[in-house]
Design a protein around this motif. Structure first.
Motif: not given
Length: 324
Positions: A194, A225, A227, A255, A310
C-alpha cells in the motif's frame, strides 16, 4: 583478530586462491572440477583473507555483468579457520568494496549458509534449487552503499534490512538512502503493498528496478494486493509512467485511486509492505523519515488510516482514457 583482505585479478592471483577453492569445494564438498573452474574467473576480482601472520584463510570473488549489479561467489573459508569471524569480515569487505559501485549485490547461497548472509543484509529471492548436488537459494542486497555508510556496521542488528526480523528503525535523509530502503522492503513483500503519496514522483517510483519489484509482487500470489493512493494524477497523464503501464497490464492486482480531499487524509506519505514493513516520510517534498522492517504496531495503525482514505477515494478517469 585483525583480518586483512587482498584483491587480485585472476591473472595475478597467488596460488593460495586456487588451492583454497580446490580444498573446500572440490575435495570437501565434492563439486566437480569442471563446474568449479569457469570463464567467470577471468573477469572477476578475487579476494584473499589472510591472518595477521599472513596465513591464507579464505577466498571470494566478485564480478559484474551489468553496471548496477555485483555478483558475489566462491566464498570459502578453510575448515581449520571457521568460527573466527573471517567469513563475516570478508563479506563485509565485499559490501564496502561494492558501495558506490553497484546498486545491487546478488549471490547463490548454500541453504545452510542463509543465516550467515542474512546477518550481513541479504535476503532470499528464490526458491531452493540444486547446484552441483548442493541445495542453494538466490539472495540479494539492494543497499550496499547504505550498509557501508553505517559507522558501526550492523551494530545491534542481527538481521539488517530483513522484513519481519530487523526490529530497529532506519533513519534516512537522502533520496539515495530512501530508494535503497524502498527497494529492500518492496523486494521482500509477499502479498501486500500500500503506497500513499501526493504524486507518483518519477525519481522515486518511475524506475525500472522498482517496476520489476512491484511486478514480481503482483505476480507472486493470486491474492497479491497493490494499492496506489495519490492526490494528483496530472503528472501521470503528461508523461508515461512505468507503474501506470504495469497497472494497465495487471488491473486485477494493481489499483490506483485519488484522495477525496473532502474527507480527512494523512499529511505524510508512507509505504506499507505486508503486515510489518513501513517507510514513513516527514512530508511530501523531502526525502527524510524512517523505515521499520518489523514494525507491526505502526503498520496496523497506518493501515486503518489508509483504508479509510481508500474507501472514500475515487478512480482516475483520465488514466483510464489514456491510449495503451
Amino acid at each position: 583478530m585483525t583480518i586483512r583482505i587482498r584483491k587480485y585479478s585472476w591473472q595475478l592471483a597467488p596460488g593460495h586462491i586456487r588451492s583454497i577453492r580446490q580444498k573446500v569445494f572440490v575435495e570437501e564438498q565434492k563439486v566437480p572440477p569442471e563446474l568449479e573452474w569457469d570463464d567467470t574467473d577471468e573477469i572477476a576480482d578475487h579476494f584473499l583473507a589472510v591472518l595477521p601472520d599472513n596465513t591464507p584463510a579464505g577466498v571470494a570473488r566478485m564480478f559484474s555483468t551489468l553496471n548496477e549489479t555485483g555478483h558475489i561467489g566462491r566464498m570459502a573459508i578453510l575448515p581449520e579457520f571457521r568460527g573466527r569471524g573471517i567469513g563475516e569480515a570478508l563479506l563485509q569487505h565485499l559490501i564496502m568494496e561494492s558501495a558506490g559501485q553497484y546498486q545491487e549485490l546478488k549471490l547463490s547461497a548454500q541453504q545452510h549458509a542463509i543465516p550467515f548472509y542474512q546477518r550481513a543484509g541479504f535476503h532470499v529471492c528464490s526458491g531452493p534449487y540444486d547446484d552441483a548436488g548442493i541445495p542453494h537459494l538466490d539472495m540479494r542486497c539492494f543497499a550496499p552503499t547504505l550498509l557501508a555508510a553505517q559507522a558501526q556496521p550492523h551494530s545491534g542488528r542481527p538481521t539488517p534490512l530483513l522484513l519481519g526480523a530487523d526490529t530497529e528503525s532506519w533513519l534516512f535523509d537522502s533520496e539515495s538512502h530512501l530508494i535503497d530502503l524502498m527497494d529492500s522492503m518492496v523486494g521482500q513483500a509477499s502479498q501486500r503493498l500500500w503506497l500513499y503519496d501526493r504524486i507518483l514522483d518519477h525519481d522515486l517510483y518511475d524506475r525500472h528496478r522498482f517496476r520489476e519489484l512491484v511486478s514480481g509482487l503482483a505476480r507472486h500470489h493470486r491474492l497479491s494486493e497493490i494499492r496506489l493512493l495519490i492526490h494528483d494524477d496530472q503528472p501521470l497523464v503528461k508523461r508515461r509512467h512505468q507503474l501506470v503501464e504495469l497497472m494497465r497490464r495487471l488491473p486485477s492486482r494493481i489499483e490506483l485511486k485519488l484522495v477525496n480531499n473532502d474527507y480527512p487524509h494523512e499529511d505524510q506519505p508512507f509505504i506499507l509492505a505486508d503486515r510489518e514493513g513501513i517507510i514513513y516520510r516527514h512530508d511530501f517534498t523531502q526525502p527524510s523519515g524512517f523505515a521499520g522492517f518489523a514494525d507491526g504496531g505502526r503498520v496496523k495503525l497506518l493501515s486503518e488510516n489508509f483504508q479509510r482514505m481508500w474507501d472514500t477515494a475515487r478512480s482516475s478517469l483520465e488514466l483510464r482514457e489514456l491510449p495503451i
